[in-house]
Design an enzyme around this catalytic site. Structure first.
Site, PDB file in Angstrom:
ATOM      1  N   HIS A  37     -18.017   2.136   3.886  1.00  0.00           N
ATOM      2  CA  HIS A  37     -17.241   0.997   4.397  1.00  0.00           C
ATOM      3  C   HIS A  37     -18.085   0.141   5.348  1.00  0.00           C
ATOM      4  O   HIS A  37     -17.958  -1.079   5.378  1.00  0.00           O
ATOM      5  CB  HIS A  37     -16.014   1.483   5.191  1.00  0.00           C
ATOM      6  CG  HIS A  37     -15.024   2.256   4.384  1.00  0.00           C
ATOM      7  ND1 HIS A  37     -14.816   3.599   4.545  1.00  0.00           N
ATOM      8  CD2 HIS A  37     -14.176   1.852   3.403  1.00  0.00           C
ATOM      9  CE1 HIS A  37     -13.878   4.002   3.709  1.00  0.00           C
ATOM     10  NE2 HIS A  37     -13.482   2.973   2.998  1.00  0.00           N
ATOM     11  N   ASP A 157     -16.177   1.437  -6.567  1.00  0.00           N
ATOM     12  CA  ASP A 157     -14.926   1.320  -7.325  1.00  0.00           C
ATOM     13  C   ASP A 157     -15.119   0.179  -8.322  1.00  0.00           C
ATOM     14  O   ASP A 157     -14.526  -0.904  -8.193  1.00  0.00           O
ATOM     15  CB  ASP A 157     -13.764   1.046  -6.376  1.00  0.00           C
ATOM     16  CG  ASP A 157     -13.505   2.236  -5.467  1.00  0.00           C
ATOM     17  OD1 ASP A 157     -13.402   3.358  -5.980  1.00  0.00           O
ATOM     18  OD2 ASP A 157     -13.453   2.049  -4.237  1.00  0.00           O
ATOM     19  N   ARG A 194     -12.940  11.062  -0.058  1.00  0.00           N
ATOM     20  CA  ARG A 194     -12.497  12.303  -0.708  1.00  0.00           C
ATOM     21  C   ARG A 194     -13.594  13.374  -0.703  1.00  0.00           C
ATOM     22  O   ARG A 194     -13.301  14.536  -0.986  1.00  0.00           O
ATOM     23  CB  ARG A 194     -12.028  12.019  -2.136  1.00  0.00           C
ATOM     24  CG  ARG A 194     -10.744  11.191  -2.160  1.00  0.00           C
ATOM     25  CD  ARG A 194     -10.133  11.089  -3.530  1.00  0.00           C
ATOM     26  NE  ARG A 194      -8.802  10.485  -3.474  1.00  0.00           N
ATOM     27  CZ  ARG A 194      -8.508   9.243  -3.829  1.00  0.00           C
ATOM     28  NH1 ARG A 194      -9.469   8.441  -4.280  1.00  0.00           N
ATOM     29  NH2 ARG A 194      -7.275   8.772  -3.735  1.00  0.00           N
TER      30      ARG A 194
HETATM   31  O1  PAF Z   1     -10.753   0.270  -2.419  1.00  0.00           O
HETATM   32  C1  PAF Z   1      -9.838   0.499  -1.597  1.00  0.00           C
HETATM   33  O2  PAF Z   1     -10.079   1.044  -0.522  1.00  0.00           O
HETATM   34  C2  PAF Z   1      -8.411   0.077  -1.927  1.00  0.00           C
HETATM   35  O3  PAF Z   1      -8.142   0.201  -3.280  1.00  0.00           O
HETATM   36  C3  PAF Z   1      -8.085  -1.344  -1.430  1.00  0.00           C
HETATM   37  C4  PAF Z   1      -8.952  -2.402  -2.084  1.00  0.00           C
HETATM   38  C5  PAF Z   1      -8.254  -1.413   0.081  1.00  0.00           C
HETATM   39  C6  PAF Z   1      -6.622  -1.695  -1.759  1.00  0.00           C
HETATM   40  O4  PAF Z   1      -5.739  -0.834  -1.134  1.00  0.00           O
END
Ligand code: PAF
Length: 292
Positions: A37, A157, A194
């Site tokens: 993140h 993702d 996770r």
């Molecule tokens: O990738 C994620 O963390 C989630 O799918 C998101 C984009 C914040 C939507 O809830």
């Protein structure tokens, strides 16, 4: 950094930043922030004058059998992390704030959904019914609440990233979507909230996901043009004792439909999902098929 809990306050905050002619970036997250993140946040800080990070564990993207209740939550820790990075706002709404009719006895909401058709038919979408509809719905709401010029997503993702790009294009959002490459542990495992669920033995074996996507990359870059051969190369790497493979697939990177014969110049996505016990991990890579 301001901690903002309501949509009205978030929109007012964004309007005030815009009135100062600032450019705005949004990093949507589920929280429990890790290095993956932080790479998104650093990109956002480079791209815009004002950065909002949303922290919201979105119930509509979890299936009934999935880990919504157990999903890691650490609001205080996330707040400290974002403050240290000089983020301007953390938007952390409640479920009731994001889904106002969720507890309505007569007709519980949401009634309005946003979905992108067909791009969820394969990969994770084939196994997580309703997941991407939940993602595109909440992302639409977060974009309306935070009013960014750019929004930053992780390429880890990959299916979500492709779907959100299409969402924004098809629905004419005036927002640039920026993808950030997957952040990995030193042994190649993709960073994910996770990963914390894995026991030491599973953690050691989990590197097979990276081995699999690397094998796909090597095969395609080495001239392999049959998707099934690339899939076999991935499956061979996934043969760890506790790895329960959900899928190993090669799809076109734009349509997310299965690729059979890979065409020179085509961009493809090679992706895997594997369970270790109850923990589901994914990994993937975008590869351009070499031109002869
Ligand atoms: O990738 C994620 O963390 C989630 O799918 C998101 C984009 C914040 C939507 O809830």
């Amino acid at each position: 950094m301001e901690l903002i809990r309501t949509v009205d306050a978030m929109q007012a905050h964004a309007d005030a930043a815009r009135a100062e002619e600032k450019t705005l970036a949004l990093v949507p997250t589920l929280g429990a922030l890790h290095e993956g993140h932080l790479a998104l946040v650093r990109t956002a800080l480079e791209e815009a004058d004002h950065v909002t990070v949303s922290v919201f564990v979105n119930p509509t993207q979890f299936g009934p059998e999935e880990d919504y209740d157990d999903y890691p939550r650490d609001l205080e820790g996330d707040r400290d992390t974002l403050e240290a990075l000089d983020v301007d706002a953390m938007f952390a709404p409640s479920v009731e704030e994001m889904y106002p009719y969720v507890n309505d006895a007569a007709l519980p909401g949401p009634l309005a959904w946003v979905s992108v058709e067909h791009l969820d038919e394969h990969l994770c979408g084939a196994y997580r019914e309703g997941h991407f509809r939940g993602v595109t719905t909440v992302v639409t709401k977060l974009l309306h609440a935070c009013k960014p010029d750019v929004a930053v997503f992780g390429e880890k993702d990959a299916q979500q990233y492709v779907i959100i790009q299409r969402l924004v294009e098809d629905l004419l959002f005036d927002i640039d979507i920026i993808g950030v490459p997957t952040v990995r542990e030193p042994d190649g495992l993709a960073r994910s909230s996770r990963n914390a669920y894995l026991d030491p033995d599973e953690r050691e074996q989990a590197t097979v996901l990276y081995d699999a996507v690397t094998a796909a990359e090597d095969a395609i870059r080495g001239g392999e043009q049959e998707a099934q051969a690339v899939v076999r190369a991935m499956e061979n790497k996934l043969a760890a004792p506790d790895a329960d493979v959900q899928y190993a697939e090669v799809v076109d990177a734009n349509t997310l439909q299965p690729a059979d014969h890979l065409a020179p110049g085509q961009e493809v996505l090679a992706a895997v999902a594997v369970f270790f016990g109850d923990t589901r991990l994914i990994d993937n890579t975008f590869v351009e098929v070499p031109r002869a």
